[in-house]
Design a protein around this motif. Structure first.
Motif, mmCIF file in Angstrom:
data_model
loop_
_atom_site.group_PDB
_atom_site.id
_atom_site.type_symbol
_atom_site.label_atom_id
_atom_site.label_comp_id
_atom_site.label_asym_id
_atom_site.label_seq_id
_atom_site.Cartn_x
_atom_site.Cartn_y
_atom_site.Cartn_z
ATOM 1 N N UNK A 106 -39.461 -110.341 -56.245
ATOM 2 C CA UNK A 106 -39.120 -110.588 -57.529
ATOM 3 C C UNK A 106 -39.515 -111.909 -58.260
ATOM 4 N N UNK A 107 -40.602 -112.302 -57.956
ATOM 5 C CA UNK A 107 -41.436 -113.567 -58.680
ATOM 6 C C UNK A 107 -41.443 -113.395 -59.915
ATOM 7 N N UNK A 108 -41.729 -112.262 -60.567
ATOM 8 C CA UNK A 108 -41.853 -112.007 -62.064
ATOM 9 C C UNK A 108 -40.494 -112.324 -62.650
ATOM 10 N N UNK A 109 -39.439 -111.647 -62.092
ATOM 11 C CA UNK A 109 -38.176 -111.879 -62.708
ATOM 12 C C UNK A 109 -37.578 -113.288 -62.420
ATOM 13 N N UNK A 110 -37.998 -113.939 -61.612
ATOM 14 C CA UNK A 110 -37.687 -115.240 -61.500
ATOM 15 C C UNK A 110 -38.321 -116.036 -62.370
ATOM 16 N N UNK A 111 -39.551 -115.893 -62.753
ATOM 17 C CA UNK A 111 -40.293 -116.457 -63.807
ATOM 18 C C UNK A 111 -39.854 -116.411 -65.159
ATOM 19 N N UNK A 112 -39.086 -115.062 -65.323
ATOM 20 C CA UNK A 112 -38.471 -114.695 -66.683
ATOM 21 C C UNK A 112 -37.539 -115.668 -66.910
ATOM 22 N N UNK A 113 -36.600 -115.841 -65.747
ATOM 23 C CA UNK A 113 -35.308 -116.566 -66.069
ATOM 24 C C UNK A 113 -35.950 -118.120 -66.140
ATOM 25 N N UNK A 114 -36.775 -118.687 -65.526
ATOM 26 C CA UNK A 114 -37.232 -119.885 -65.864
ATOM 27 C C UNK A 114 -37.885 -119.910 -67.419
ATOM 28 N N UNK A 115 -38.764 -119.046 -67.833
ATOM 29 C CA UNK A 115 -39.188 -119.196 -69.187
ATOM 30 C C UNK A 115 -37.949 -119.245 -70.000
ATOM 31 N N UNK A 116 -36.633 -118.553 -69.890
ATOM 32 C CA UNK A 116 -35.531 -118.520 -70.788
ATOM 33 C C UNK A 116 -35.159 -120.021 -70.791
ATOM 34 N N UNK A 117 -35.121 -120.647 -69.642
ATOM 35 C CA UNK A 117 -34.224 -121.716 -69.863
ATOM 36 C C UNK A 117 -35.349 -122.825 -69.709
ATOM 37 N N UNK A 118 -36.550 -122.645 -69.969
ATOM 38 C CA UNK A 118 -37.439 -123.681 -70.097
ATOM 39 C C UNK A 118 -37.693 -124.564 -68.701
ATOM 40 N N UNK A 119 -37.608 -123.818 -67.508
ATOM 41 C CA UNK A 119 -37.672 -124.350 -66.273
ATOM 42 C C UNK A 119 -38.808 -123.886 -65.626
ATOM 43 N N UNK A 120 -39.364 -124.670 -64.437
ATOM 44 C CA UNK A 120 -40.058 -124.097 -63.499
ATOM 45 C C UNK A 120 -39.502 -123.758 -62.555
ATOM 46 N N UNK A 121 -39.276 -122.546 -61.879
ATOM 47 C CA UNK A 121 -38.540 -122.002 -60.833
ATOM 48 C C UNK A 121 -39.201 -121.631 -59.577
ATOM 49 N N UNK A 122 -40.145 -122.546 -59.191
ATOM 50 C CA UNK A 122 -41.114 -122.192 -58.038
ATOM 51 C C UNK A 122 -40.454 -122.091 -56.720
ATOM 52 N N UNK A 123 -41.230 -121.291 -55.816
ATOM 53 C CA UNK A 123 -40.460 -121.124 -54.412
ATOM 54 C C UNK A 123 -40.466 -122.590 -53.688
ATOM 55 N N UNK A 124 -41.216 -123.473 -53.817
ATOM 56 C CA UNK A 124 -41.199 -124.589 -52.926
ATOM 57 C C UNK A 124 -40.020 -125.633 -53.426
ATOM 58 N N UNK A 125 -39.561 -125.399 -54.445
ATOM 59 C CA UNK A 125 -38.422 -126.193 -54.792
ATOM 60 C C UNK A 125 -37.196 -125.548 -55.013
ATOM 61 N N UNK A 126 -37.274 -124.037 -54.947
ATOM 62 C CA UNK A 126 -35.761 -123.385 -55.240
ATOM 63 C C UNK A 126 -35.358 -122.587 -54.084
ATOM 64 N N UNK A 127 -36.317 -122.276 -53.103
ATOM 65 C CA UNK A 127 -35.957 -121.454 -52.286
ATOM 66 C C UNK A 127 -35.654 -122.364 -50.726
ATOM 67 N N UNK A 128 -34.372 -122.689 -50.517
ATOM 68 C CA UNK A 128 -34.167 -123.706 -49.418
ATOM 69 C C UNK A 128 -34.417 -123.450 -48.090
ATOM 70 N N UNK A 129 -34.721 -122.069 -47.716
ATOM 71 C CA UNK A 129 -34.936 -121.633 -46.437
ATOM 72 C C UNK A 129 -36.263 -121.318 -45.871
ATOM 73 N N UNK A 130 -37.364 -122.032 -46.870
ATOM 74 C CA UNK A 130 -38.897 -121.561 -46.258
ATOM 75 C C UNK A 130 -39.258 -122.546 -45.129
ATOM 76 N N UNK A 131 -40.088 -122.056 -44.367
ATOM 77 C CA UNK A 131 -40.493 -122.401 -43.083
ATOM 78 C C UNK A 131 -41.955 -122.937 -43.241
#
Length: 139
Positions: free
Chosen positions: A114-139
């Motif tokens: 769902x990266x494209x959908x998450x990017x659309x949400x980011x654009x809507x709010x003017x935020x960068x919603x990248x995996x490195x800063x928003x997904x808390x369980x990355x390994x």
């Protein structure tokens, strides 16, 4: 739920506005968004300072509006059948940096599907919603 924005592939972002919606999201997605929603709502309610210029009844109306503005945004990505796919928590009003959490079912990583959908949400709010800063369980 309140409509927020459309995303690619007939997906739609909605805002969770009640504890009942947060509870249903927790059950559908097998994670603890309900706990976080309640905690943030309580925190916002405790910080409310009523204006002396309003009546008791108006105070409650102002309190609900204040809570809605002060607490983080809790969002859900849904498909055309209403199935929950991704849950997001963004800063209050979708403004400012940091403080975002984005997870899939069972706290899985939603970015591969769902990266494209998450990017659309980011654009809507003017935020960068990248995996490195928003997904808390990355390994």
């Amino acid at each position: 739920m309140e409509y927020v924005c459309d995303a690619p592939d007939n997906l739609t972002w909605f805002r969770l506005v009640s504890e009942g919606e947060a509870a249903a999201e927790s059950a559908d997605m097998r994670h603890a968004v309900e706990k976080h929603f309640r905690r943030e709502r309580e925190r916002a309610a405790e910080s409310f300072q009523p204006s002396a210029a309003v009546t008791f009844i108006e105070q409650d109306i102002n309190k609900e509006a204040y809570i809605k503005r002060a607490m983080p945004l809790f969002l859900t990505l849904r498909d055309e059948n209403g199935a929950a796919l991704v849950t997001a928590m963004l800063p209050p009003g979708g403004q400012g940096g940091g403080g975002c959490i984005i997870v899939g079912p069972g706290n899985a990583d939603p970015y591969p599907d769902y990266a494209a959908a998450i990017a659309a949400l980011g654009r809507h709010f003017g935020l960068t919603l990248d995996r490195a800063s928003c997904y808390p369980y990355r390994r």
